[in-house]
Design an enzyme around this catalytic site. Structure first.
Site, PDB file in Angstrom:
ATOM      1  CG  PHE A   1      28.104  62.450  57.797  1.00 14.40           C
ATOM      2  CD1 PHE A   1      28.440  62.311  59.575  1.00 14.40           C
ATOM      3  CD2 PHE A   1      27.794  63.830  57.404  1.00 14.40           C
ATOM      4  CE1 PHE A   1      27.495  63.067  59.949  1.00 14.40           C
ATOM      5  CE2 PHE A   1      27.488  64.572  58.639  1.00 14.40           C
ATOM      6  CZ  PHE A   1      26.919  63.969  59.781  1.00 14.40           C
TER       7      PHE A   1
ATOM      8  CE  LYS B   1      34.011  59.041  48.400  1.00 12.55           C
ATOM      9  NZ  LYS B   1      33.655  58.103  47.541  1.00 12.55           N
TER      10      LYS B   1
ATOM     11  CG  ASP C   1      29.945  51.748  49.479  1.00 12.59           C
ATOM     12  OD1 ASP C   1      29.575  52.682  49.431  1.00 12.59           O
ATOM     13  OD2 ASP C   1      30.436  51.312  50.315  1.00 12.59           O
TER      14      ASP C   1
ATOM     15  CE  LYS D   1      33.055  59.384  52.223  1.00 13.00           C
ATOM     16  NZ  LYS D   1      32.071  58.669  53.062  1.00 13.00           N
TER      17      LYS D   1
ATOM     18  CB  ALA E   1      22.548  60.087  52.441  1.00 13.19           C
TER      19      ALA E   1
ATOM     20  CG  ASN F   1      25.086  51.675  54.077  1.00 15.95           C
ATOM     21  OD1 ASN F   1      25.251  49.843  53.949  1.00 15.95           O
ATOM     22  ND2 ASN F   1      24.812  52.096  53.187  1.00 15.95           N
TER      23      ASN F   1
ATOM     24  CG  ASP G   1      32.063  59.332  45.162  1.00 17.78           C
ATOM     25  OD1 ASP G   1      31.224  59.975  46.295  1.00 17.78           O
ATOM     26  OD2 ASP G   1      33.109  58.652  46.001  1.00 17.78           O
ATOM     27  CB  ILE G   2      25.771  61.448  45.543  1.00 14.88           C
ATOM     28  CG1 ILE G   2      24.989  60.189  45.607  1.00 14.88           C
ATOM     29  CG2 ILE G   2      25.098  62.271  46.333  1.00 14.88           C
ATOM     30  CD1 ILE G   2      23.956  59.760  46.500  1.00 14.88           C
TER      31      ILE G   2
ATOM     32  CE  LYS H   1      10.046  35.032  48.554  1.00 18.42           C
ATOM     33  NZ  LYS H   1       9.390  35.224  49.545  1.00 18.42           N
TER      34      LYS H   1
END
Length: 396
Positions: A322, A340, A276, A336, A272, A208, A304-305, A286
């Protein structure tokens, strides 16, 4: 902050003991008075003469020195200082502390003190990762022992990884924070920050767009209020905060493990930007182009921390997440929070036109059980200060 402060410094037996000499120099230069205690093993790495010369103080070594007992008993010695610091804190010393052993001067002082204790762990990476050490660390955190480090890096034994003692200036910053008389003194706050990188092959990854600036600002604001902060960060571009314990990770799985290992905590803040998804099968080589066909990559959802810690047996009193959104910010963030199971969500609009993702400013809407509280656009440091004030109020 250190001027006039009295530090009882216990030097354990490890190669990192040489850093304690520089730590003494920095502390005395800042105006602190250092009373050193040298363990028998510590004396194998640094001499009492060198420690005494730098501290300009008597070095204490033996529990059963009757002269010292007449002049300053171990009980008085353990309580005369403003802070007790153990650097290096070896695996053996941590085990003694966690299990209440008192068979020498250092361990007896640690049992007898009524002051805050700060440890700077230092040991081989395998010893640091050993289940016994992890259990001992969890016990010490639950006992409100402050922890600085360890860092990750090359070790004297030739191995590389976590377990390297923090540098003297980092420990000095942690001491300065521990001695601050802020309203969060004695509180342990856990913060995640930055992006995670989920490898596809040795040169490519999923991530991200997060700089980690907001997480760093929050960590510094809370440390400035006296909190003991554990800062778990992915590969962010922002500088790491000073005066806190920094744990570097790369993937979401590593961040989850580090978060669980850092518990218990009074507050957990999940700033953080965790990816996902991760790749089901990471290539060791590679991935090369093969004609016109794109490689087939199967994605799996990451753990999902935020949700896991919100339901953890050692759940912090206050869990804050967040929500980076690009549309319907308040509605998505409210859903959310309920999904959560956390207490607060700090929601923001990270659409490209806002310039917030990676920028120096943020615009937060705090979502709680009481509803939505929009904050004006401000610098990320101001956001951190306002969040710290809210946390202080919530913990009263």
């Amino acid at each position: 902050m250190l001027g006039g402060k009295h530090i009882l410094l216990i030097i354990g037996g490890g190669i990192a003991a040489y850093k304690s000499l520089d730590l003494i120099r920095q502390l005395t230069k800042a105006g602190a008075r250092v009373t050193p205690v040298l363990t028998r093993a510590g004396a194998q790495f640094v001499t009492p003469l060198s420690v005494s010369a730098l501290a300009q103080s008597k070095v204490y070594t033996d529990l059963f020195d009757l002269t010292d007992e007449a002049e300053m008993g171990h009980i008085e010695l353990s309580r005369a200082a403003d802070l007790v610091v153990v650097a290096p804190a070896t695996a053996d010393l941590m085990a003694k502390m966690a299990n209440g052993h008192a068979d020498d001067l250092a361990s007896t002082l640690l049992m007898a003190t009524d002051k805050h204790v700060l440890i700077a762990p230092a040991m081989n990476v395998r010893m640091w990762d050993h289940p016994a050490t992890r259990r001992n660390l969890e016990t010490l955190r639950a006992d409100r022992i402050l922890v600085a480090g360890p860092n990750e890096g090359a070790m004297a034994c030739g191995e590389f990884g976590p377990g390297r003692m923090s540098e003297p200036d980092e420990i000095a910053d942690a001491i300065d924070t521990a001695l601050s008389d802020g309203p969060l003194k004695g509180r342990h706050i856990l913060i995640t920050s930055g992006p995670t990188h989920e490898p596809i092959d040795p040169v490519r990854y999923i991530a991200n767009r997060s700089s980690g600036q907001q997480g760093t600002a929050i960590a510094e604001a809370l440390a400035g209020q006296g909190a003991s902060v554990t800062f778990i960060t992915g590969p962010a571009t922002a500088p790491r905060p000073q005066g806190v314990q920094v744990i570097e990770v790369e993937t979401a799985d590593q961040m989850l493990d580090a978060t669980k290992n850092a518990l218990p905590a009074d507050v957990a803040i999940f700033a953080a930007a965790v990816a996902d998804y991760k790749v089901d099968e990471t290539s060791n080589q590679k991935i090369k182009k093969s004609g016109s066909d794109a490689p087939k990559i199967t994605l799996l959802q990451n753990s999902d921390i935020l949700a896991q810690i919100s339901k953890h047996k050692n759940r912090p009193v206050l869990v804050i997440g967040f929500a980076a959104e690009t549309q319907d910010v308040e509605a998505h963030a409210t859903a959310k929070r309920q999904r959560k199971g956390c207490d607060w969500i700090l929601a923001n609009d990270v659409s490209a036109e806002t310039g917030i993702m990676g920028g120096s400013e943020n615009q937060i809407t705090l979502i709680s059980e009481a509803g939505a509280d929009p904050w004006p656009r401000m610098s990320k440091r101001q956001v951190a200060a306002q969040l710290a004030a809210r946390i202080i109020e919530a913990l009263k």
